[in-house]
Design a protein around this motif. Structure first.
Motif, mmCIF file in Angstrom:
data_model
loop_
_atom_site.group_PDB
_atom_site.id
_atom_site.type_symbol
_atom_site.label_atom_id
_atom_site.label_comp_id
_atom_site.label_asym_id
_atom_site.label_seq_id
_atom_site.Cartn_x
_atom_site.Cartn_y
_atom_site.Cartn_z
ATOM 1 N N SER A 25 0.748 -1.224 0.045
ATOM 2 C CA SER A 25 -0.014 -0.173 0.137
ATOM 3 C C SER A 25 1.182 1.677 -0.380
ATOM 4 N N ALA A 26 0.061 2.088 -0.609
ATOM 5 C CA ALA A 26 1.146 3.557 -1.101
ATOM 6 C C ALA A 26 0.089 4.626 -0.884
ATOM 7 N N VAL A 27 0.596 6.035 0.455
ATOM 8 C CA VAL A 27 0.272 7.290 0.291
ATOM 9 C C VAL A 27 0.593 7.549 -0.190
ATOM 10 N N ILE A 28 -0.422 8.015 -0.850
ATOM 11 C CA ILE A 28 -0.625 9.561 -1.890
ATOM 12 C C ILE A 28 -0.731 10.681 -1.256
ATOM 13 N N LYS A 29 0.495 10.850 -0.949
ATOM 14 C CA LYS A 29 0.620 12.994 -0.306
ATOM 15 C C LYS A 29 1.039 13.359 -1.610
ATOM 16 N N ASP A 30 0.468 13.864 -2.755
ATOM 17 C CA ASP A 30 0.460 14.923 -3.617
ATOM 18 C C ASP A 30 0.646 14.340 -4.806
ATOM 19 N N GLY A 31 0.698 15.113 -6.019
ATOM 20 C CA GLY A 31 0.468 14.696 -7.715
ATOM 21 C C GLY A 31 1.759 13.958 -7.923
ATOM 22 N N GLY A 32 2.990 14.226 -7.303
ATOM 23 C CA GLY A 32 3.918 13.573 -7.427
ATOM 24 C C GLY A 32 4.856 13.274 -5.816
ATOM 25 N N THR A 33 4.485 13.217 -5.256
ATOM 26 C CA THR A 33 4.917 12.499 -3.988
ATOM 27 C C THR A 33 3.794 11.314 -3.121
ATOM 28 N N VAL A 34 4.865 9.853 -3.079
ATOM 29 C CA VAL A 34 4.029 9.124 -1.892
ATOM 30 C C VAL A 34 4.429 8.479 -1.055
#
Length: 253
Positions: A25-34
């Motif tokens: 699982s990945a947490v998507i912080k913003d459009g360019g950050t995981v």
């Protein structure tokens, strides 16, 4: 002893030759950050809008391109496992790493996919930048950000209001109106991102560019913010420190 040594050598070779493990699982912080586990990666070679960045579409309407960029990355991943090759500390964001990240089963990096879709810019300066052809294609196809008018994500983050206007709908006779729309006096708050960030010269003493204020801080009510952050970690990564009047025991809400 010899057989045990041979077994250890075989196990070592197996580990070294094994394919990379993919995070569930990945947490998507913003459009360019995981975020994978306890490590936050910024996608290598690109720059994507901050969560609170605004853009203008082909109809001259303002839209939340930062939120849309995050949502597009979420759709790209689609809940599938991803893996990030760590290529070192991020020179621009504190406590973050640069990563070449890929979805399981897809040889194309997330960086390339986002640039193709028009939701991130190539930031490699060389003439042979990996994602320059993808950026050119997105611009020609009016994809994502390119359908309207915007400033480079870095220019937005540092409040460079005179930065170059990019996109296919930036009429010269409306330049000031466009800039006013991209940098409004009251920047709308993205959902669940209620930490206020304010540029401050005094923050440079601690190596920062600004100060962030939590809802529990005395300075929060009535403060005209320059940015919104979703977490303290996001604010600190962007170069903001917590306001001193809320440092003792206060919590964000």
């Amino acid at each position: 002893m010899r057989s045990r040594a041979a077994l250890l050598a075989t196990l070592l070779l197996t580990c070294l030759s094994a394919p990379p493990a993919f995070a569930a699982s990945a947490v998507i912080k913003d459009g360019g950050t995981v975020q994978l586990g306890s490590t936050t990666y910024r996608l290598d070679g690109i720059d994507a809008p901050a969560i609170d960045q605004l853009c203008i579409d082909e109809h001259a309407d303002v839209w939340s391109c930062g939120v849309e960029a995050r949502d597009q990355l979420t759709k790209l991943i689609g809940g599938k496992p991803i893996h990030c090759d760590d290529i070192g500390a991020d020179p621009s964001f504190k406590k973050r790493r640069l990563g070449v990240c890929k979805i399981e089963g897809d040889p194309t990096s997330l960086s390339e996919l986002l640039v193709r879709q028009g939701y991130a810019l190539n930031v490699e300066a060389s003439a042979t930048g990996r994602f320059k052809p993808d950026e050119a294609a997105a611009r020609d196809n009016r994809a994502g950000l390119w359908k309207g008018c915007f400033v480079a994500p870095r220019d937005f983050r540092i409040g460079k209001k005179d930065g170059a206007l990019l996109g296919n709908s930036c009429p010269a006779n409306r330049e000031q109106q466009i800039r006013d729309a991209l940098f409004p006096a009251n920047l709308p708050m993205p959902a669940a991102c209620n930490i206020k960030g304010k540029y401050a010269v005094r923050a440079r003493v601690t190596g920062n560019i600004g100060i962030y204020h939590l809802q529990a801080c005395r300075s929060y009510p009535g403060l005209a913010q320059d940015h919104w952050f979703c977490s303290e970690e996001d604010a600190q990564a962007a170069g903001f420190r917590r306001a001193y009047n809320c440092r003792a025991g206060s919590k964000g809400k």
